[in-house]
Design an enzyme around this catalytic site. Structure first.
Site, PDB file in Angstrom:
ATOM      1  N   ASN A  53      -4.153  46.056  39.915  1.00 50.64           N
ATOM      2  CA  ASN A  53      -5.459  45.569  39.491  1.00 50.64           C
ATOM      3  C   ASN A  53      -5.378  45.158  38.031  1.00 50.64           C
ATOM      4  OD1 ASN A  53      -8.421  47.169  38.364  1.00 50.64           O
ATOM      5  ND2 ASN A  53      -8.392  45.208  39.371  1.00 50.64           N
ATOM      6  N   GLY A  54      -6.165  44.131  37.669  1.00 55.09           N
ATOM      7  CA  GLY A  54      -6.266  43.739  36.274  1.00 55.09           C
ATOM      8  C   GLY A  54      -5.844  42.312  36.009  1.00 55.09           C
ATOM      9  N   GLY A  55      -6.798  41.462  35.625  1.00 57.30           N
ATOM     10  CA  GLY A  55      -6.490  40.124  35.163  1.00 57.30           C
ATOM     11  C   GLY A  55      -6.093  39.108  36.213  1.00 57.30           C
TER      12      GLY A  55
ATOM     13  N   PRO B   7     -14.426  47.913  42.521  1.00 55.25           N
ATOM     14  CA  PRO B   7     -15.774  48.453  42.294  1.00 55.25           C
ATOM     15  C   PRO B   7     -16.248  48.042  40.902  1.00 55.25           C
ATOM     16  CG  PRO B   7     -14.113  50.203  42.165  1.00 55.25           C
ATOM     17  CD  PRO B   7     -13.390  48.955  42.571  1.00 55.25           C
ATOM     18  N   MET B   8     -17.429  47.435  40.838  1.00 55.63           N
ATOM     19  CA  MET B   8     -17.958  46.975  39.545  1.00 55.63           C
ATOM     20  C   MET B   8     -19.436  47.345  39.451  1.00 55.63           C
ATOM     21  SD  MET B   8     -16.065  43.243  39.252  1.00 55.63           S
ATOM     22  CE  MET B   8     -16.257  42.833  40.997  1.00 55.63           C
TER      23      MET B   8
ATOM     24  N   CYS C 213     -12.286  54.529  34.617  1.00 51.69           N
ATOM     25  CA  CYS C 213     -13.387  54.040  33.780  1.00 51.69           C
ATOM     26  C   CYS C 213     -13.344  54.702  32.403  1.00 51.69           C
ATOM     27  CB  CYS C 213     -14.736  54.314  34.450  1.00 51.69           C
ATOM     28  SG  CYS C 213     -16.129  53.677  33.492  1.00 51.69           S
TER      29      CYS C 213
ATOM     30  N   GLN D 270     -16.455  54.562  46.135  1.00 53.00           N
ATOM     31  CA  GLN D 270     -15.817  55.087  44.931  1.00 53.00           C
ATOM     32  C   GLN D 270     -16.700  56.161  44.314  1.00 53.00           C
ATOM     33  OE1 GLN D 270     -15.298  53.265  40.904  1.00 53.00           O
ATOM     34  NE2 GLN D 270     -13.117  53.412  41.407  1.00 53.00           N
TER      35      GLN D 270
ATOM     36  N   HIS E 168      -4.706  50.010  37.636  1.00 50.00           N
ATOM     37  CA  HIS E 168      -5.138  48.995  36.672  1.00 50.00           C
ATOM     38  C   HIS E 168      -4.028  48.902  35.632  1.00 50.00           C
ATOM     39  CE1 HIS E 168      -8.667  47.265  34.097  1.00 50.00           C
ATOM     40  NE2 HIS E 168      -7.513  46.709  33.777  1.00 50.00           N
TER      41      HIS E 168
ATOM     42  N   LYS F 101      -7.990  55.494  41.945  1.00 51.70           N
ATOM     43  CA  LYS F 101      -7.849  54.306  41.103  1.00 51.70           C
ATOM     44  C   LYS F 101      -7.664  54.777  39.669  1.00 51.70           C
ATOM     45  CE  LYS F 101      -9.838  49.762  40.139  1.00 51.70           C
ATOM     46  NZ  LYS F 101      -9.854  49.745  38.666  1.00 51.70           N
TER      47      LYS F 101
END
Length: 329
Positions: free
Chosen positions: A211-213, A18-19, A100, A70, A171, A139
């Site tokens: 999640n991440g990178g 989700p962004m 977040c 989300q 994350h 998340k």
């Protein structure tokens, strides 16, 4: 949008993060054209927006399934209200944002700061699970500020999983709640993939996604040797054509890979309907400018779209002309 009476079977092997301002319904439709298996997530939507907002914050296209909503919030009653509304609208999953790090989110007492309140997160999960039959997932980060020990992380997982949450997206970097911007929090501190791998070894009964990178499907495959799923964020947005091989390379499907041009052609009817309904071309084209990333002429494509799609009355011809401009390079 009609109610979805046949819930999708969720494949968690690959998902798109989700962004905010990025993973709206137009981008998600575009992504779904390239991968039938990827689990898609909405932008984070606050409970306040859903309950008190004037717009329809739960709208989506039926083609987007499997689709997770989300939610941002920390009031168990409000979260349960929103989860129930989402389930009635046909969403396949409810995900609670505990990752977040922005000041605005902290001031609303949700996001990553909730890692410090695992009992409250457990209450929220319990409240949502009591009113829906679809999965409720979380998340989160691997830690916050100075609370970044493995013990801190496992205490959070223990408490929240005891409330019935069996799926976590992790994350793999901690969040600094003070002193760093949300953008800096995507790059600082360093990622710690081994900690997520360890979590999966210690909690084999839980479904854990990393999640991440992550930037390539090869990296996804490497992570999948250690965890159940991989969630990709910015790369899936900026280089969306990576999605065209997700089903084949990660999910074992035997089917042809769509060409970039074929993806664009499949997008045209959706764009035409959006225009007929009074929408503007750039509402959608801003999400697809990365389609030809890495191809000869991709800069000409991006430039033509960005310079022309926002103009009043701009239509499908902009995309055809932008594509033609690539061949002149």
């Amino acid at each position: 949008m009609s109610l979805n009476t046949m819930p999708s079977t969720i494949n968690r092997t690959f998902s798109i993060a989700p962004m905010l301002d990025w993973t709206d319904r137009h981008y998600r439709y575009f992504a779904r054209l390239m991968s039938a298996q990827a689990l898609l997530y909405t932008e984070m939507v606050t409970t306040g927006a859903i309950i008190h907002g004037k717009g329809d914050y739960l709208a989506y296209n039926d083609e987007e399934h499997p689709l997770a909503l989300q939610l941002g919030g920390s009031n168990a009653v409000d979260l349960a209200t929103c989860a129930k509304l989402a389930a009635e609208r046909g969403y396949d999953e409810i995900n609670l944002n505990v990752g977040c790090p922005s000041d605005r989110v902290q001031n609303g007492r949700f996001g990553a700061c909730l890692m410090a309140e695992p009992e409250l997160v457990a209450q929220c999960v319990e409240a949502m699970r009591a009113v829906v039959d679809i999965p409720v997932t979380v998340k989160t980060r691997i830690g916050i500020d100075e609370q970044d020990s493995y013990e801190f992380l496992t205490q959070f997982i223990d408490t929240v999983s005891a409330a019935g949450c069996d799926t976590f997206i992790i994350h793999a970097r901690k969040a600094w709640l003070q002193g760093l911007s949300p953008k800096e929090n995507r790059e600082i501190p360093e990622l710690d993939y081994p900690r997520v791998y360890q979590l999966k070894r210690d909690y084999p009964h839980l479904n854990l996604s990393l999640n991440g990178g992550v930037k390539t499907l090869t990296q996804c495959a490497e992570h999948l040797a250690h965890v159940d799923g991989v969630m990709v964020g910015r790369e899936a947005y900026q280089n969306p054509y990576m999605l065209a091989q997700v089903d084949q390379r990660l999910c074992g499907e035997d089917k042809p890979v769509l060409s970039r041009d074929a993806v664009l052609e499949k997008m045209i009817p959706y764009i035409e309907k959006h225009l007929q309904d009074g929408g503007r071309l750039n509402h959608i084209t801003r999400h697809i400018t990365g389609l030809y990333q890495g191809e000869v002429g991709s800069r000409a494509w991006r430039r033509y779209v960005s310079e022309n799609a926002h103009k009043p009355g701009a239509g499908i011809e902009v995309l055809h002309q932008a594509r033609a401009s690539m061949d002149l390079k």
